[in-house]
Write an enzyme that holds these catalytic residues in place. Sequence first.
Site, mmCIF file in Angstrom:
data_model
loop_
_atom_site.group_PDB
_atom_site.id
_atom_site.type_symbol
_atom_site.label_atom_id
_atom_site.label_comp_id
_atom_site.label_asym_id
_atom_site.label_seq_id
_atom_site.Cartn_x
_atom_site.Cartn_y
_atom_site.Cartn_z
ATOM 1 N N ASP A 265 0.867 -1.162 0.000
ATOM 2 C CA ASP A 265 0.000 0.000 0.000
ATOM 3 C C ASP A 265 0.916 1.226 0.000
ATOM 4 O O ASP A 265 2.142 1.122 0.133
ATOM 5 C CB ASP A 265 -0.949 -0.015 1.213
ATOM 6 C CG ASP A 265 -2.180 0.849 0.969
ATOM 7 O OD1 ASP A 265 -3.201 0.662 1.640
ATOM 8 O OD2 ASP A 265 -2.110 1.725 0.072
HETATM 9 C C1 GLC Z 1 -4.388 4.348 -0.332
HETATM 10 C C2 GLC Z 1 -5.243 3.185 0.134
HETATM 11 C C3 GLC Z 1 -5.302 2.065 -0.836
HETATM 12 C C4 GLC Z 1 -5.193 2.637 -2.224
HETATM 13 C C5 GLC Z 1 -3.792 3.178 -2.392
HETATM 14 C C6 GLC Z 1 -3.555 3.802 -3.765
HETATM 15 O O1 GLC Z 1 -3.705 4.893 0.738
HETATM 16 O O2 GLC Z 1 -4.975 2.636 1.412
HETATM 17 O O3 GLC Z 1 -6.507 1.348 -0.603
HETATM 18 O O4 GLC Z 1 -5.456 1.651 -3.194
HETATM 19 O O5 GLC Z 1 -3.478 4.119 -1.379
HETATM 20 O O6 GLC Z 1 -4.373 4.907 -3.941
#
Ligand code: GLC
Length: 736
Positions: A265
């Site tokens: 993430d």
């Molecule tokens: C965000 C979220 C995740 C998302 C990623 C990219 O912080 O936690 O669910 O897909 O970053 O945007």
Amino acid sequence: MEHRQKFIAALLAKMTLVEKVGQLNLYNGTWEFTGPVPKDDDSQLKFEHIRQGLVGGMLNVLTVAATREAQKLAVEDSRLGIPLIFGYDVIHGYKTMAPIPLAQSASWDLEVARKCAALAALEASASGIHWTFAPMIDITRDARWGRVMEGPGEDPYLGSAMAKAWVEGFQGSDLGAVNTIAACAKHFAAYGFVEAGRDYNTVDMGSSTLHNIVLPPFKAAAEAGVATFMNGFNELNGVPVTGNRFLQRQLLKELWNWSGFVVSDWASIGEMVTHGFTADLKHAAEKAIGAGCDMDMESKAYLRHLQQLVEEGIVDQKYIDNAVQRILQVKYDLGLFDDPYRYCNQQREKSSILTDTNLALARDAARKSIVLLKNEQHILPLSKLGVSIGVIGCLAQDKDIPLGSWRAQAEANSAKSLLEGMKSLVEPDSIRFAEGYKLTRGDRSFLFELDIIENDETGFDDAVAVAQDSDVVVLAMGEDCWQTGEGRSQVDVGLKGSQQELLKQLLKVNQNIVVVMMSGRALDIAEVAHQVPALLQVWHLGSEAGNAIADVIFGDYNPSGKLPVSFPRHGGQLPIYYNHKNTGRPTTNPHDDGMVFWSHYTDCENDPLYPFGFGLSYSKFEYGESRLSANRLISGGSIKFTATIKNLGPYDGHEVVQLYIRDIVASETRPVKELKAFKKVFLAAGEEEVVSFDIDEEMLSYYLSDGSLVCEPGAFTIMVGGSSAQTQGQELIYEL
Ligand code: GLC
């Protein structure tokens, strides 16, 4: 498949270590940010890195033109010309917004889920996107957590069914088709159990809950062939999931034999330093790649340190090679090696987005996601003729909030408001509007905090006057979409601002009030529910929200949704869920002697205001006789459980027939009931149907804390009903 392996092996053989590390690097574009913006963010350097073959993918690069530009740098300037993969959070739509995932789950309609995901894929792929960071399949029991709106709710069985449907919708039967995109099961794992519902907080969890509640939707997604997984920000029992070898390598890649790739993430690799799990970014890179995290989103840990870690003999190159192979496989399956620009088609971008067909699908999904919670004196549906209706509340005319907080590229204020939807179905002069209360002010965006207006009563007089002159009031209540979503946990899940005070004033002049509750979570609506005769839970329903709600209010659609989460009587009950354990002192005091030594509160009942699986119809469904084809199930066998359902009318409609089981005695205690099957059936008014379910060992099995799946001999109760709370049961004995 053979060609794919040969092609990838040949390409891998040509790659230098630096180029391999480059494939593991995922950069954010400069069009949008969905996480903390790094201080050293430098878009020109990113483009230079693409030319050097140091980037495997980008996220938040939007439109055909932009993705073509970035792709060109990779394909035409880098040494091997390996195409980039473009990812984006297409959670419940790209431009045409479907209902938020929690609302889709409330439909208990897997075709709805599949079609909403397919629609999102159609529009996203027409705009150059290859990969979505969805479905989010984090089970949660705590409405304080802002991200409950993004997932399937509190139950692992419903969550698993939704996970499979969403993956099938996004990916279709051919990832190489230009209208499908790679999906991403997230967040792996247990993010929905953050302590106290506070986003990004610690997760401490017993192994039984992990295996029986958290992991099943991820296993379902893996079995459905999801192309990628995303780990997460949280730690699980002391180990950040990004560096968790058990989850990513032992369970997902080895035991489940899953062949896709895992992406971190946003900067979660680097955050393992902040967690106190690694000493520095280099150590974080070592732990993450070893644990099975294949791609690094925005922490630059891999780009900066993996080559050195391999050259120092700290990290085995086989981990790098395996990660690259997994990523190249997904790019191959997407058809990007055949034609890196296959998703860059401006004609499709124009013709596939926000079409009437797309909007009609969104409207149908939205109608099916609405849950009727109360309808005394059958006040609903309203007649379209001869009724004066007062529509009240800022949420009733808001065209932005229904889009939800994961709205991708939806135009601001592009949703159909409740007021518009209602006016489109009746004579406009039969409807009057008053704002009544305001809910928010200040910047409403993905990134920043929201100011909630406190008790502003300036609109009350107008609203009371409208209510006084109306036969019926439709009062929109709930929460702003920017009170929900990532980074938006709340200690108070009650109604903000002066909404409830306004309701009190309105009730003084008109008792016929229909409340339309717009929210991304199970709000504490107990006071409202007790005061009004009719209550619809409508969530944040997307682009066609107002039309869908109006369809239900005027009876063009008979509501069929069922709650995917328990609604509390009070926020202090959280976390609250139906599949709870009995405890040694269950809530009902058998002696009724007024003593306190039972598992209860002294100031609130234990059970929820509205239970998981609950939802009414404009018709009444009667559950008749239910029976088992045998009272003993022998190992390896299967028996039938049947239930008779009758639609007593007056409307044709759907009913979600739910099957629950209870394992009475087990080596590790089991819940008082668990959802194990459901069927959404359509019955004409007066029609009766016998619904049957096959009962087998799999349905009676559970995971022990060591992760082994067992089905233990003994007595089970098999229950059927239209809610987790209204069931009738039969006893079944399982024998080896
Ligand atoms: C965000 C979220 C995740 C998302 C990623 C990219 O912080 O936690 O669910 O897909 O970053 O945007």
